[in-house]
Enzyme design. Structure first.
Site, short mmCIF file in Angstrom:
data_model
loop_
_atom_site.label_atom_id
_atom_site.label_comp_id
_atom_site.label_asym_id
_atom_site.label_seq_id
_atom_site.Cartn_x
_atom_site.Cartn_y
_atom_site.Cartn_z
N THR A 36 -55.51 88.19 -25.27
CA THR A 36 -54.28 87.77 -24.58
C THR A 36 -54.45 86.44 -23.85
OG1 THR A 36 -53.61 90.09 -24.40
CG2 THR A 36 -52.50 88.52 -22.95
N GLU A 44 -49.02 77.81 -23.80
CA GLU A 44 -49.02 76.68 -22.86
C GLU A 44 -49.14 75.36 -23.60
OE1 GLU A 44 -50.24 77.11 -18.54
OE2 GLU A 44 -51.96 77.93 -19.63
N HIS A 70 -47.81 90.85 -25.15
CA HIS A 70 -48.66 90.82 -26.35
C HIS A 70 -48.23 92.00 -27.21
CE1 HIS A 70 -52.90 89.57 -27.83
NE2 HIS A 70 -52.11 89.86 -28.85
#
Length: 132
Positions: A36, A44, A70
């Site tokens: 994750t 990002e 996730h």
């Protein structure tokens, strides 16, 4: 900073390697699946790529909020691609919807926020925090 349009999009793609797996990245007890924290990294990067062309020299954009689900496991060897789309611009604060897919299915979804920063100003603040 030049005006950033709502709807600006960016992507980032990564081939999952052993160092990206949860059992290598965090703890050996975890399964051999894409970690994750690595998903956060790729979304990002996708968000930064969405606004990169609108930043002036000496500016960057730092992550301030990440909200990711996730959804599915991805094994080593798969290519994963994150996408980010600008949904709101409030001065230097930029909001995004983000998602990630492997070669089979969507593996993550969420929102992200970045703040445009002046690097000289940030460097000055960081210098003040250096241990003496």
């Amino acid at each position: 900073m030049r005006p950033i349009p709502v709807g600006a999009k960016g992507t980032f793609t990564l081939r999952v390697m052993p160092g990206h797996l949860a059992n290598q990245f965090k703890d050996a007890i975890l399964p051999q699946v894409f970690a994750t924290p690595m998903m956060v990294t790729i979304v990002e990067n996708a968000a930064l790529n969405a606004i990169r062309d609108y930043l002036e020299p000496g500016e960057s954009a730092v992550g301030t909020i990440v909200n990711i689900k996730h959804l599915a496991a991805t094994p080593v060897g798969h290519q994963v691609t994150a996408t980010a789309e600008v949904t709101k611009v409030d001065g230097r604060r930029i909001e995004f919807t983000v998602s990630a897919r492997d070669e089979i299915e969507e593996i993550g979804t969420g929102t992200h926020e970045r703040m445009v920063v002046d690097m000289a100003r940030l460097d000055k603040k960081l210098a003040a925090k250096k241990p003496r």
